[in-house]
Design an enzyme around this catalytic site. Structure first.
Site, PDB file in Angstrom:
ATOM      1  N   THR A  31       0.838  -1.190   0.000  1.00 30.17           N
ATOM      2  CA  THR A  31       0.000   0.000   0.000  1.00 30.17           C
ATOM      3  C   THR A  31       0.879   1.248   0.000  1.00 30.17           C
ATOM      4  O   THR A  31       2.047   1.217   0.388  1.00 30.17           O
ATOM      5  CB  THR A  31      -0.883   0.079   1.252  1.00 30.17           C
ATOM      6  N   ASP A  32       0.277   2.368  -0.404  1.00 24.34           N
ATOM      7  CA  ASP A  32       0.870   3.654  -0.067  1.00 24.34           C
ATOM      8  C   ASP A  32       0.697   3.828   1.439  1.00 24.34           C
ATOM      9  O   ASP A  32      -0.090   3.121   2.081  1.00 24.34           O
ATOM     10  CB  ASP A  32       0.184   4.777  -0.848  1.00 24.34           C
ATOM     11  N   TRP A  33       1.417   4.779   2.013  1.00 27.28           N
ATOM     12  CA  TRP A  33       1.484   4.894   3.470  1.00 27.28           C
ATOM     13  C   TRP A  33       0.116   5.243   4.065  1.00 27.28           C
ATOM     14  O   TRP A  33      -0.460   6.283   3.776  1.00 27.28           O
ATOM     15  CB  TRP A  33       2.536   5.930   3.840  1.00 27.28           C
ATOM     16  N   PHE A  34      -0.400   4.315   4.867  1.00 22.91           N
ATOM     17  CA  PHE A  34      -1.713   4.404   5.493  1.00 22.91           C
ATOM     18  C   PHE A  34      -2.852   4.344   4.466  1.00 22.91           C
ATOM     19  O   PHE A  34      -3.961   4.797   4.735  1.00 22.91           O
ATOM     20  CB  PHE A  34      -1.855   5.670   6.353  1.00 22.91           C
ATOM     21  N   GLY A  35      -2.598   3.778   3.316  1.00 28.92           N
ATOM     22  CA  GLY A  35      -3.608   3.713   2.273  1.00 28.92           C
ATOM     23  C   GLY A  35      -4.672   2.669   2.546  1.00 28.92           C
ATOM     24  O   GLY A  35      -4.422   1.618   3.131  1.00 28.92           O
TER      25      GLY A  35
END
Length: 783
Positions: A296-300
Site C-alpha cells: 500500500t501507499d502509506w496508510f492507504g
C-alpha cells in the site's frame, strides 16, 4: 561558491518504529527452524504462527521525529514502541518490514523517492558525519529527454546511492498520468501520454534494479490529484482505464519486472485500489502476469482484511490494529488462511532479492561527485527550448547579463513533499552563469539577494509535516534601474518560478503569471528592446503555466523544469551552447486553463471537500483532446527546438497490407551548423468506425545520437497488432478495426514531417480481457 540549502520540515527525519510487539518466537534460535533461501517458502509458512504471518504482512510502523515547535497536522494511528527494539539499518528511511531472525528473514528498508534517496542528512544531532544524497532532475524533466538511455543512467546512479546507504527498495518511479496541469505531484510524474510514461519508467526501473536495489512502481493507479487524495472516488470509463490510466503501468511492469508495485490512495469506481481484487489480482497478475508483491501507499485504504483478499500483500507503514484485524479475520473464517499464506510467500520472495537478505555491505559513502555530474548532464538533456527568435540563444561568450526574477538566485531544484531530497547544495542560476564565464550584474544581484533575505525572514515558519513552503512575491524593479542595466549589460535574463508538491494541488491562479511577473517581463522587454538588446526567459516550474499572453514580448524561452541540485550549472550549459537543447514536451501547454479537457471536472464535487470526481473527458487526455477537437495550444505535445535544424526523409513501411507486424524506418539529417540530437515521434491515425478515436496517437519514439552537421541517421520502429488496437468496452476486447491507417512521423504532434498509409483488411481481435472496474455512473463519451 555553491549555495547551501536548509532542510525543510518535510524532509525531517522520518524514523520507522512502532507496530506489533516482537513475538516471543523472535527469541527462538535458528536450530531446527526452516530458513529463507534454504528451505521452501511453504515450509517456512507452515512453521510460522498466525501472529508471525500477520506481522510480516504489516510494516513496522512510523513516527515523526520533529524539531522543537513542529507539529504533525494529521492524527497517527496508535504505535507500539516495542518495535524500537529492532535496530534501524537506515535511520529516517520511509519504512521497514518486520524481521524474523529465527527464519533468516531480515527487516527490509524502503526509501523515497523519485528524485533521489530521501533520508535525513544528520543522525543523532551529530553533524561530523553527513548522509546527503544527490537530487536528480524531476521525472517531468526526465520524460522530456525522450531518451531511455539517459533515464536508465540516472536510475543506475540513484540505485547505487540507495545501495551504498543500505536501502533495499526505492519507492519509485511515480508514473501516474498528468491528467490536469494543476495536479500537485505532476512534477513527480512523467507525461500525459501512457506510452512515454511506460517506456521512460521502464528505463528508470531497469537502471535502479541493475544496481541490486528494488523499486516500487507507484501509484497504481489514477493518483491524479492531491485534493482529497485519501478518499476521493474517481469515476472512470473502462476504455479510459485501459487505454490511458493502466497502459503505462502495463508497459513498465512487463518491460522491466519491478520487484514491487504500490497501490494508490484513491478509490476507482467505488473501490479503494488497495482493496480491489479486480485490479490487483485479475488485471495485474492474471492478465499481465506480474509475479512480485504489492504494497500500500502509506496508510492507504481502510480495510486490512479486504486488502489481504485483494492481493495487496504488504500494508505500509503498518499499525497494530491492522495485524489484530487480520488475526481475528483468520480465526473467525472471514479471511481464508490461504490468502494470508499467499501474501506471506510473495513478500518472502521479494525479500530474497534484497541487499539486506544477501548481507551486502554498504559504505554510507556513495560517489556524490560523480552523481552530481550525472544529474547535471541529465538535466541538460531534458530542457526544452520553446522560443529562439533572432538567434537570441545561445548567449554570446563573455556577455554581461542583467539577471531578473528572484528564482534566478533561489532556484527550485525539485518539488516539496516525499519527492524532496536532502542535498548539501543547490547551484543558483547566477552562480551557474558565472561558472560558465558570464558576467552577472552585481548591482542587480545584490538587490535581489537583500530582497530575498528580507522576505524569507518575515515568512511564517513551517510548523507541520507536508506544509507547503511559503512563497515570496516577485520583486518590483524600477524602470529607471532597468534602463541603467540596459545601458551596461548585453542581455536580460528573467527567471519565472512555480513550486508544487505533495498534499495540495495547485490553484488555478498559479497557472497564470502574477501582475508583478507580467510587469517585470513587459518593462524589461520594452527597455532592453529599445536598446537593441535581447530578452530571454527561463522557466523553473513544476508544471505548465499560461504563456500565450506574454511569450511574444521576449526573444527566447528555455523550459528548465526543476533540474535538480546542479540546476544553475545545467541551465548555463544550455544557455551558453555548451549543450544543444534536445528536450521535447511530454505534456501540452494550453493557452488557457479553461481549455484543459478535465478543467470542468477537476478536482471533483462537492467543491469545498470533493468526494467524487468524474473523468468526463474519457480517453481525450492532453494532446488526444487538443488535436482531435482542434483546440489551439500554446506549445503542443512533442514540441521542442534546437540550435540546429533537422530534416526527415525516406519514410518506408515494410508492407502496405498489415498482417500482424510492420517495420517503419525514416532518415533524420542534421542540416544546420552545429551538432545536435533530435527526437523522432511516430503517430498513428486509425479508421473512425464503431470506435471513435483520437485524431492521432503516439505509438513509438526514439532519440537520435548526436549528429554532426550534414550527418544522417536512420531510425527504425516496429508496429504490432497492439499498436493498432483500441479498447471496445461492450466486447471487453482490444480490437484493431479494418480500414486505412496512416503513419505520421513528426517533430511534434502538430508538426508532421512525413506520412505513409497502409490497410488492414479485416477487424483484428487482439486481446480479450476480463469485464472488471466498470464505473458506477454513466460517463458519455466526449464528442
Amino acid at each position: 561558491m555553491k549555495k547551501l540549502i536548509n532542510i525543510s520540515i518535510v524532509s525531517i527525519l522520518i524514523a520507522t518504529i512502532g507496530s506489533m510487539q516482537l513475538p516471543a518466537s523472535a527469541q527462538t534460535t535458528k536450530k531446527d527452524m526452516p530458513q529463507l533461501g534454504k528451505n521452501s517458502l511453504k515450509e517456512i509458512v507452515n512453521a510460522m504462527t498466525l501472529e508471525q504471518k500477520a506481522n510480516l504482512v504489516v510494516g513496522l510502523g512510523m513516527v515523526f521525529h520533529l524539531p522543537p515547535g513542529a507539529k504533525i497536522k494529521f492524527k497517527l494511528p496508535p504505535q507500539n514502541p516495542e518495535a524500537a527494539k529492532v535496530p534501524e539499518k537506515v535511520p529516517g528511511a520511509a519504512g521497514r518490514t518486520y524481521p524474523f531472525p529465527e527464519f533468516g528473514i531480515p527487516s527490509i528498508t524502503m526509501s523515497d523517492g523519485p528524485a533521489g534517496v530521501r533520508i535525513p542528512p544528520i543522525r543523532n544531532n551529530d553533524s561530523s558525519k553527513t548522509y546527503y544524497a544527490t537530487q536528480f532532475p524531476v521525472e517531468t524533466l526526465l520524460a522530456s529527454t525522450w531518451d531511455t538511455s539517459v533515464v536508465r543512467k540516472v536510475g543506475e546512479a540513484l540505485g547505487s546511492e540507495a545501495r551504498n546507504y543500505g536501502v533495499d527498495i526505492m519507492l519509485l518511479p511515480a508514473m501516474d498520468i498528468q491528467r490536469n496541469p494543476l495536479g500537485g505531484r505532476n512534477f513527480e510524474y512523467y507525461s500525459e501520454d501512457p506510452l512515454v510514461s511506460g517506456y521512460i519508467s521502464a528505463a528508470m526501473i531497469k537502471g535502479v534494479q541493475d544496481e541490486g536495489v528494488g523499486v516500487s512502481v507507484k501509484h497504481f493507479f489514477a493518483n491524479n490529484q492531491e485534493t482529497s487524495r485519501n478518499d476521493i472516488n474517481e469515476e472512470i470509463s473502462e476504455r479510459a482505464i485501459r487505454e490511458i490510466y493502466l497502459k503505462g503501468f502495463k508497459i513498465a511492469i512487463q518491460q522491466s519486472d519491478p520487484w514491487t508495485v504500490m497501490s494508490s490512495y484513491n478509490l476507482v469506481n467505488g473501490t479503494y485500489t488497495s482493496q480491489s481484487k479486480d485490479l490487483l489480482t485479475t488485471i495485474l497478475r492474471d492478465e499481465w502476469g506480474y509475479k512480485g508483491f504489492v504494497m500500500t501507499d502509506w496508510f492507504g485504504g481502510k480495510d486490512p482484511v479486504a486488502q489481504m483478499k485483494a492481493g495487496n500483500d504488504l500494508l505500509m507503514p503498518g499499525t497494530p490494529v491492522q495485524s489484530e484485524k487480520i488475526i481475528a479475520a483468520v480465526k473467525d473464517g472471514s479471511l481464508p488462511v490461504g490468502d494470508l499464506n499467499r501474501n506471506v510467500e510473495r513478500i518472502m520472495e521479494g525479500i530474497m532479492k534484497t541487499p539486506g537478505f544477501k548481507h551486502d555491505a554498504f559504505s554510507n559513502h556513495p560517489d556524490l561527485k560523480k552523481d552530481e555530474q550525472i544529474s547535471r548532464w541529465a538535466a541538460t538533456q531534458g530542457m526544452v527550448l520553446l522560443k529562439d527568435n533572432g538567434n537570441a540563444l545561445p548567449l554570446k561568450k563573455a556577455s554581461s547579463i542583467a539577471l531578473y526574477g528572484y528564482t534566478s538566485y533561489d532556484l527550485l531544484p525539485g518539488g516539496f513533499g516525499s519527492g524532496t531530497v536532502n542535498t548539501s547544495f543547490t547551484v543558483s542560476l547566477n552562480q551557474g552563469l558565472e561558472n560558465a564565464g558570464f558576467g552577472v550584474d552585481q548591482t542587480l544581484q545584490t538587490s535581489y539577494e537583500n530582497y530575498i533575505a528580507h522576505e524569507k525572514a518575515i515568512l511564517p515558519k513551517q510548523t507541520f509535516i507536508l506544509q507547503p513552503p511559503a512563497v515570496i512575491p516577485e520583486m518590483a524593479v524600477d524602470v529607471a534601474a532597468i534602463k541603467g542595466a540596459a545601458a551596461q549589460d548585453n542581455v536580460a535574463l528573467i527567471t519565472i518560478g512555480r513550486n508544487s508538491g505533495e498534499g495540495i494541488d495547485r490553484k488555478e491562479e498559479s497557472f497564470y503569471l502574477t501582475q508583478q511577473e507580467k510587469d517585470l517581463i513587459k518593462n524589461v522587454s520594452d527597455v532592453f528592446h529599445a536598446a537593441g538588446k535581447k530578452v530571454v526567459v527561463v522557466l523553473n516550474i513544476a508544471g505548465p503555466i499560461e504563456m500565450a499572453g506574454w511569450s511574444n514580448e521576449v526573444d527566447g524561452i528555455l523550459l528548465a523544469w526543476m533540474p535538480g541540485q546542479e540546476a544553475g550549472n545545467a541551465i548555463a550549459d544550455v544557455l551558453s551552447g555548451k549543450v544543444n537543447p534536445s528536450g521535447k514536451l511530454a505534456q501540452t501547454f494550453p493557452v488557457h486553463y479553461s481549455d484543459v479537457p478535465s478543467a470542468k471536472y477537476f478536482p471533483g464535487t462537492p467543491v469545498n471537500k470533493p468526494k467524487d470526481v468524474v473523468y468526463g473527458e474519457g480517453i481525450y487526455v492532453g494532446y488526444r483532446y487538443y488535436h482531435t477537437f482542434h483546440i489551439k495550444t500554446a506549445y503542443p505535445f512533442g514540441y521542442g527546438l534546437s540550435y540546429t535544424h533537422f530534416t526527415y526523409s525516406d519514410l518506408k513501411l515494410s508492407t502496405h497490407h498489415f498482417d500482424g507486424k510492420m517495420e517503419v524506418s525514416v532518415t533524420v539529417t542534421n542540416t544546420g551548423e552545429v551538432a545536435g540530437k533530435d527526437v523522432v515521434e511516430l503517430y498513428l491515425s486509425a479508421p473512425q468506425k464503431e470506435l471513435k478515436k483520437p485524431e492521432e496517437e503516439l505509438k513509438a519514439f526514439a532519440k537520435t545520437r548526436e549528429l554532426q552537421p550534414g550527418e544522417s541517421e536512420t531510425m527504425n520502429f516496429v508496429l504490432n497488432s497492439s499498436s493498432l488496437a483500441s479498447f471496445n468496452t461492450p466486447k471487453e476486447t482490444w480490437i484493431a478495426e479494418a480500414g486505412k491507417y496512416t503513419v505520421k512521423i513528426g517533430a511534434s504532434c502538430e508538426d508532421i514531417k512525413q506520412s505513409a498509409s497502409f490497410d488492414l483488411a479485416k477487424d483484428l481481435f487482439v486481446e480479450k480481457v476480463h469485464a472488471v472496474l466498470a464505473p458506477q455512473v454513466n460517463i458519455p463519451p466526449m464528442k
